[in-house]
Design a protein around this motif. Structure first.
Motif, short mmCIF file in Angstrom:
data_model
loop_
_atom_site.label_atom_id
_atom_site.label_comp_id
_atom_site.label_asym_id
_atom_site.label_seq_id
_atom_site.Cartn_x
_atom_site.Cartn_y
_atom_site.Cartn_z
N TYR A 277 -3.02 88.06 0.40
CA TYR A 277 -2.17 89.07 1.02
C TYR A 277 -1.09 88.43 1.89
O TYR A 277 -0.80 88.86 3.01
CB TYR A 277 -3.03 90.04 1.86
N HIS A 278 -0.50 87.41 1.34
CA HIS A 278 0.53 86.64 2.06
C HIS A 278 1.83 86.70 1.26
O HIS A 278 1.81 86.70 0.02
CB HIS A 278 0.07 85.19 2.22
N PHE A 279 2.95 86.77 1.97
CA PHE A 279 4.26 86.77 1.31
C PHE A 279 5.08 85.60 1.83
O PHE A 279 5.28 85.45 3.04
CB PHE A 279 5.00 88.08 1.57
N ASP A 280 5.57 84.76 0.89
CA ASP A 280 6.39 83.62 1.28
C ASP A 280 7.71 83.69 0.52
O ASP A 280 7.77 83.37 -0.67
CB ASP A 280 5.68 82.29 0.99
N PHE A 281 8.75 84.13 1.21
CA PHE A 281 10.04 84.31 0.55
C PHE A 281 10.59 83.04 -0.08
O PHE A 281 11.10 83.09 -1.22
CB PHE A 281 11.05 84.90 1.54
N PRO A 282 10.57 81.88 0.59
CA PRO A 282 11.11 80.67 -0.05
C PRO A 282 10.49 80.36 -1.40
O PRO A 282 11.19 80.02 -2.36
CB PRO A 282 10.81 79.56 0.98
N THR A 283 9.17 80.50 -1.50
CA THR A 283 8.50 80.24 -2.77
C THR A 283 8.97 81.20 -3.85
O THR A 283 9.24 80.81 -4.99
CB THR A 283 6.97 80.35 -2.60
N GLU A 284 9.09 82.47 -3.51
CA GLU A 284 9.45 83.48 -4.50
C GLU A 284 10.92 83.37 -4.92
O GLU A 284 11.24 83.46 -6.11
CB GLU A 284 9.14 84.87 -3.95
N ILE A 285 11.81 83.18 -3.96
CA ILE A 285 13.23 83.14 -4.32
C ILE A 285 13.56 81.88 -5.10
O ILE A 285 14.43 81.89 -5.99
CB ILE A 285 14.14 83.27 -3.07
N MET A 286 12.86 80.77 -4.81
CA MET A 286 13.12 79.55 -5.58
C MET A 286 12.58 79.68 -7.00
O MET A 286 13.16 79.14 -7.95
CB MET A 286 12.52 78.33 -4.88
N GLN A 287 11.48 80.41 -7.17
CA GLN A 287 11.00 80.67 -8.54
C GLN A 287 12.03 81.51 -9.29
O GLN A 287 12.31 81.26 -10.48
CB GLN A 287 9.65 81.39 -8.51
N VAL A 288 12.63 82.47 -8.62
CA VAL A 288 13.68 83.28 -9.23
C VAL A 288 14.84 82.41 -9.67
O VAL A 288 15.32 82.50 -10.81
CB VAL A 288 14.16 84.37 -8.25
N ARG A 289 15.31 81.55 -8.77
CA ARG A 289 16.46 80.71 -9.08
C ARG A 289 16.19 79.78 -10.26
O ARG A 289 17.04 79.57 -11.13
CB ARG A 289 16.83 79.87 -7.85
N LEU A 290 15.02 79.20 -10.27
CA LEU A 290 14.66 78.28 -11.36
C LEU A 290 14.48 79.03 -12.67
O LEU A 290 14.83 78.52 -13.74
CB LEU A 290 13.39 77.52 -10.98
N ASN A 291 13.93 80.25 -12.60
CA ASN A 291 13.81 81.07 -13.81
C ASN A 291 15.18 81.34 -14.43
O ASN A 291 15.35 81.29 -15.66
CB ASN A 291 13.14 82.40 -13.48
N LEU A 292 16.16 81.63 -13.57
CA LEU A 292 17.51 81.89 -14.08
C LEU A 292 18.10 80.63 -14.72
O LEU A 292 18.81 80.72 -15.73
CB LEU A 292 18.41 82.39 -12.94
N LYS A 293 17.83 79.48 -14.13
CA LYS A 293 18.27 78.22 -14.74
C LYS A 293 17.61 78.02 -16.10
O LYS A 293 18.24 77.60 -17.07
CB LYS A 293 17.94 77.04 -13.82
N LEU A 294 16.32 78.33 -16.17
CA LEU A 294 15.59 78.19 -17.43
C LEU A 294 16.13 79.14 -18.49
O LEU A 294 16.24 78.78 -19.67
CB LEU A 294 14.09 78.45 -17.20
N TYR A 295 16.51 80.34 -18.07
CA TYR A 295 17.08 81.31 -19.01
C TYR A 295 18.37 80.78 -19.65
O TYR A 295 18.63 81.04 -20.84
CB TYR A 295 17.35 82.64 -18.30
N LEU A 319 12.02 93.89 1.55
CA LEU A 319 13.45 93.70 1.80
C LEU A 319 13.81 93.83 3.28
O LEU A 319 14.57 93.01 3.82
CB LEU A 319 14.27 94.70 0.99
N GLU A 320 13.29 94.83 3.96
CA GLU A 320 13.65 95.07 5.36
C GLU A 320 13.14 93.97 6.28
O GLU A 320 13.62 93.85 7.42
CB GLU A 320 13.12 96.43 5.81
N SER A 321 12.18 93.18 5.82
CA SER A 321 11.65 92.09 6.65
C SER A 321 12.45 90.80 6.48
O SER A 321 12.15 89.80 7.14
CB SER A 321 10.18 91.83 6.30
N LEU A 322 13.47 90.82 5.63
CA LEU A 322 14.25 89.62 5.34
C LEU A 322 15.52 89.55 6.18
O LEU A 322 16.04 90.56 6.64
CB LEU A 322 14.63 89.58 3.86
#
Length: 402
Positions: A277-295, A319-322
């Protein structure tokens, strides 16, 4: 750190002086020698006996590039931040007690030459110094070597709270950390047996300056944040995976297979976060960025679908916590996915939302070059769409999680 690997202690650089040639009223260039920062620091330690001596020594030489020397004098309990850039030398701050330092100039004469590669790097440096200054004030009278170890291994974003990396004191690229307790002649340094290195074991050494025989003895071992390790035992794995992802990206580049390996480290961390039950924005947004590179490499629609799921979850639940810049990142990446999927109208709306989120930042940092580059790109993409080639050329930075 690249300067530490050179054998040259002086570097040629271009300076200017007024021209006395009547046919040319412009400034003309001349070549000077500038002392590189690590060598200058070594000279200060060897030759300066006070902060005034250190300032005089720094002013004596030209300096290659820009640097800040944080100099303290244990005899007077005084500390100073001395900023240099070429021929400019300024004492930015000086006081008794404590002083924090990050990666941006603070004196008006040097601050106008600040150059940071992104707006988040600007935010990161200011977040770190704010966090350290606040911590120094709150901990006044209770600062010891363990406090230093905990601070250097800190994973608090001053703006947003607990984070793996990004705008934290602890950096993903840190190769070694050390703490010096001059009042007790103690030095503590990280052994680096695990990642991140400043989350590894710290070993202490006590130095005896009165003997020529065995002048040091080993003290005990310690680690950072023992209490929080017990409260969040899973967090160390998230830190390790993020560091391994960074190292793989740095060392092996962004070919298709390397991207898959880098992404896998982050996917494992995301799984751990969900389970706890933990949220880590850096981990998630970097996965997004790398996924787009892979695409851009294999153009598989399934990658866009997985990436959109991550972003929609962030948009709906977090979103509101960012920070505003992070919210802009989320909308920009959603816009990219919609453009790649042929949904031009929705993509344009998301690009507009990304622009709206950074409007406040443009007022706070009106002369920030790369912030305006980011804004200009969003405006262009909003109008004509983003192409596969555009996506392939977008920068990503593990250090600042963007």
């Amino acid at each position: 750190t690249h300067e530490l690997r050179t054998t040259k202690v002086r570097t040629l650089y271009a300076a200017t002086k007024p021209s006395h040639n009547r046919r040319n009223s412009h400034q003309r260039e001349r070549i000077k020698y500038g002392v590189i920062a690590p060598y200058m620091a070594n000279m200060i330690v060897k030759e300066a006996s006070s902060i005034d001596d250190a300032v005089k020594l720094i002013k004596k030489y030209g300096h290659f590039g820009a640097w800040t020397f944080l100099v303290s004098d244990s005899k007077t309990n005084e500390v100073a931040s001395i900023e240099v850039s070429g021929n400019i030398v300024r004492v930015a701050r000086r006081n008794k007690g404590s002083l924090a330092q990050a990666n941006h100039f603070r004196h008006p004469d040097t601050a106008k030459y600040n150059f940071e590669y992104s707006i988040n790097k600007t935010l990161e440096s200011r977040a770190r110094i704010s966090h350290v200054e606040e911590s120094l004030e709150l901990s006044k009278g209770n600062i010891d070597s363990q406090w230093g170890v905990d601070m250097l291994s800190g994973h608090i974003d001053h703006y947003m709270g607990v984070r793996s990396f990004g705008r934290t004191v602890s950096k993903v690229y840190t190769s070694m950390s050390h703490v010096i307790d001059s009042s007790n002649n103690e030095i503590w340094f990280s052994l680096g047996e695990t990642f991140p290195t400043n989350y590894s074991t710290f070993l202490g050494i006590k130095v005896d300056f009165t003997t020529n025989d065995r002048f040091f003895t080993f003290l005990s071992e310690t680690k950072a944040h023992q209490a929080s390790r017990e409260d969040r035992p899973f967090f160390e794995t998230i830190l390790k995976n993020y560091t391994l992802a960074y190292i793989n990206d740095r060392d092996n580049g962004q070919g298709e297979e390397s991207l898959k390996k880098t992404i896998q480290y982050l996917k494992e961390s995301n799984k751990i976060s969900v389970e706890n039950y933990h949220f880590d924005f850096p981990t998630e947004i970097m996965q997004v960025r790398l996924n787009l590179k892979l695409y851009t490499k294999n153009k598989k629609q399934s990658i866009l679908e997985r990436t959109k799921t991550i972003l929609e979850n962030i948009k709906t639940n977090h979103l509101e916590s960012l920070h505003l810049y992070e919210q802009s990142q989320v909308y920009r990446d959603l816009a990219i996915i919609e453009d790649m999927s042929g949904n031009r109208d929705l993509a344009s709306k998301y690009f507009e939302s990304a622009l709206e989120k950074v409007d406040t930042l443009t007022k706070k940092f009106p002369s920030h070059h790369f912030l305006w580059v980011y804004v200009a790109e969003l405006k262009v993409f909003k109008k004509r769409g983003i192409t596969l080639y555009d996506v392939s050329k977008l920068d990503l930075h593990f250090a600042t999680a963007e």
